[in-house]
Design a protein around this motif. Structure first.
Motif, PDB file in Angstrom:
ATOM      1  N   GLU A   1      18.353  54.393  18.581  1.00 56.19           N
ATOM      2  CA  GLU A   1      18.857  54.560  17.212  1.00 56.19           C
ATOM      3  C   GLU A   1      20.107  53.717  16.991  1.00 56.19           C
ATOM      4  N   ASP A   2      21.036  53.787  17.971  1.00 57.25           N
ATOM      5  CA  ASP A   2      22.285  53.043  17.831  1.00 57.25           C
ATOM      6  C   ASP A   2      22.006  51.560  17.700  1.00 57.25           C
TER       7      ASP A   2
ATOM      8  N   ARG B   1      20.514  50.762  14.388  1.00 58.89           N
ATOM      9  CA  ARG B   1      21.550  50.930  13.390  1.00 58.89           C
ATOM     10  C   ARG B   1      22.451  49.702  13.352  1.00 58.89           C
TER      11      ARG B   1
ATOM     12  N   SER C   1      20.536  46.912  11.898  1.00 60.30           N
ATOM     13  CA  SER C   1      20.320  47.026  10.458  1.00 60.30           C
ATOM     14  C   SER C   1      21.615  46.789   9.695  1.00 60.30           C
TER      15      SER C   1
END
Lengths: 312, 123, 204
Positions: free
Chosen positions: A126-127, A130, A133
């Motif tokens: 996820e990190d 993120r 993105s």
């Protein structure tokens, strides 16, 4: 639930009695906390994990024991709390595993059950996503040459501020800024020099903005735009004139390569039926006026009353 | 000295009734007026300046903090206690800077006793 | 059907306001920025009218967090936001900009925690003031659309205590609803608790 079964689970399971003493401590916890079951049993949770004191986990445990409320602590909203490690090497640098914690009161008995899931792998993914993105977003909205917002950023900003002004019935101003005789500059000194000039102008402009939400973007070529929320014509002209003199002071002193800008100020109270394009054309119209009146100056167009004027 | 006048500002009638009931027990001689929002509170202050104010923070329209600030500007001597469930640092700090007391909701005998201690303390 | 009288409506509104106020405090501590929460109105509606009550234009796709409670009365408590609003909440809390397709486990868990904090706070104020005890379950997050709110079928409820919630985070104003789904008996029990409370406080 048999204890042998609990020992095969890939989650940490702690059972606390009403006094918050540990009654159950499965093998997963022995492995990841580095604390033997015999040491943990009957100890206070806050003695085994001192970091629990005054934490949100402690409040959740209290809520489970006194109010019989279940809680969840998500890895997104909570930093890794418990000293639990995926690998022994992580312990030396205190790199704790990412934790999803459920706290549930026991049915028909005093006490609560704490379940800890290791979400390090997915949280790390996820990190990464993120970060990617955010970088992508940054790149999508930034002008690579000057570092300020790009045309796409401007389009979003002007539309958002226009809607906001429409809703709040407030005034909105826009500056369209053009570097004077930029084509001749490029032709005489070459494109690399032109790029340096664009960067310097962008920096001088960005330095001259107020902190109150003024937003600058490169509109295209040698043209820049500044959105001034909740700023009337007089206020916008002050900002415009300051930007013009700032560029003049910083870049017009080079006798061989003087750089100046012309600024068109558009201002309006967005009304029903009007769009951001009206304001952009208004500011453009003022910019043409400033050019026509000799450049290195500010002209102003008020779309509410149709008043067009060049500042002396 | 005239008897103290307490202005109770809260959009919830339940809360106003609870405060009114507790004050009637604890300070039977006090006179009470009520307001259901910030504007009504300001109008009540115009009509007669209260000695003390109990002010709800979270109300539709003008917030309790704004109403309290407006009362304080004109009448700095009025002792105001803010009542709220929302005990956030920023709210607490804003109230403290304005020299305003703070008690937490729900309204109980304890919260009203705390308010009384603030109202009756020497300024 | 039973209706709330003015005093009951006001008292419930105030109780839930205290609940969300406490929740706002807890959430602000977690995300280190100020969060305001308020509950302006309380309504009691039959469950088949919930959909039409929620069917404003923005309520096409929902994000909801639900938790069940049992005690003197049983309820399924649901916090529901239009999907776009739910995105605003998690992106402010996690500091990200995501589209619905990008929402993962990670954001759903965060949303669950937000709902859990708000719902637990409301229930604990009810429990404190009514001097009763509830057992609370774990929160579940789900996405649904207007055609199926997703929770009606799971639960044998007939009435819904419906509260509009507005939440302010970093200037963004987000509106959702808090729903308590109640069966007939639970509704009666809620009325009993509420009446006892009003009498005990000398308001009846």
């Amino acid at each position: 639930m048999s204890e042998a079964l609990l020992d095969h689970l890939e989650v940490g399971v702690v059972l606390l009695d009403a006094q918050q003493r540990i009654q159950l401590w499965n093998t997963w916890l022995v492995r990841h906390a580095g604390i033997e079951e015999s040491t943990a049993r009957n100890a206070l949770l806050s003695d085994v994990f001192p970091e629990v004191r005054d934490s949100r986990l402690q409040r959740a445990i209290d809520a489970a024991l006194t109010q019989r409320m279940a809680s969840l602590l998500s890895p997104g909203l909570n930093a890794p709390l418990l000293r639990l490690y995926q690998r022994p090497v992580d312990r030396r640098v205190d790199l704790r595993m990412r934790q999803l914690i459920h706290i549930v009161p026991l049915k028909g008995a005093e006490g609560c059950l704490i379940q800890i899931t290791d979400v390090t792998a997915s949280a790390r993914r996820e990190d990464q996503l993120r970060t990617q993105s955010t970088e992508l977003r940054d790149r999508t909205y930034r002008d690579t040459l000057t570092g300020i917002g790009n045309r796409r950023k401007f389009d979003e900003t002007i539309n958002m501020e226009f809607r906001r002004a429409l809703r709040g019935n407030t005034v909105l101003s826009l500056l369209m800024i053009d570097i004077d005789h930029f084509k001749a500059y490029n032709d005489s000194f070459g494109h690399p020099a032109g790029d340096v000039c664009l960067k310097m102008v962008a920096k001088a402009l960005a330095d001259g903005l107020r902190d109150s939400g003024d937003q600058i973007a490169r509109y295209g070529g040698e043209e820049f735009a500044v959105v001034l929320p909740a700023t009337d014509g007089a206020g916008a002209c002050l900002v415009a004139e300051r930007l013009r003199t700032q560029v003049e002071a910083a870049l017009a002193t080079d006798r061989h390569r003087p750089v100046t800008i012309s600024v068109g100020v558009g201002t309006m109270h967005p009304g029903a039926g009007s769009t951001a394009d009206s304001l952009i054309s208004g500011a453009d119209m003022a910019l043409y006026q400033a050019k026509a009146d000799g450049r290195n100056r500010v002209a102003y167009f008020n779309l509410d009353d149709g008043n067009l004027a060049t500042l002396a | 000295m005239t008897t103290p006048l307490l202005l109770i500002v809260d959009d919830s009638r339940t809360s106003r009734m609870l405060i009114r009931g507790l004050i009637a027990q604890l300070r039977p001689d006090w006179r009470l007026v009520e307001a259901g929002n910030g504007d009504e509170a300001l109008a009540a202050v115009e009509a007669e300046v209260p000695t003390h104010v109990s002010m709800d923070v979270n109300m539709p329209g003008m917030s309790g903090l704004e109403a309290a600030a407006r009362i304080r500007i004109k009448h700095p001597e009025v002792r105001i206690v803010m009542c709220t469930a929302n005990i956030q640092e920023s709210t607490r700090n804003a109230a403290a800077q304005a020299g305003i007391g703070f008690v937490s909701k729900p309204i109980t005998e304890r919260s009203v006793t705390e308010s009384l201690a603030f109202w009756e303390a020497a300024p | 059907m039973r209706e709330l009288d003015e005093l009951q409506q006001d008292a419930l509104g105030e109780i839930f306001n205290i609940g969300v106020g406490r929740a706002a405090g807890a959430l602000s501590q977690i995300v280190h920025s100020e969060i305001e929460l308020s509950v302006p109105q309380v309504e009691l509606v039959p469950i088949n009218q919930v959909r039409s009550t929620l069917s404003g234009g923005e309520f096409l796709h929902f994000s909801s967090v639900s938790q069940s409670f049992s005690g003197p009365f049983d309820a399924e408590a649901v916090l529901i936001f239009p999907e776009a609003n739910a995105l605003v909440i998690v992106s402010h809390m996690l500091g990200t900009h995501l589209s619905p397709e990008e929402l993962s486990e990670y954001e759903q868990e965060a949303m669950c925690e937000v709902g859990n904090i708000i719902l637990n706070a409301c229930i604990s104020v009810l429990a404190d003031l009514f001097h009763v005890e509830f057992n609370g379950g774990l929160p579940k997050h789900r996405f649904s659309d207007r055609d199926g709110l997703g929770f009606e079928s799971d639960y044998d409820a007939e009435f819904v205590l419906l509260l509009k919630v507005s939440m302010k985070i970093n200037q963004a104003n987000v509106v959702g609803h808090l729903l308590f789904l109640l069966g007939v008996q639970s509704l009666e029990a809620l009325f009993d608790c509420l009446e006892k409370y009003l009498i005990e406080q000398g308001l009846r």
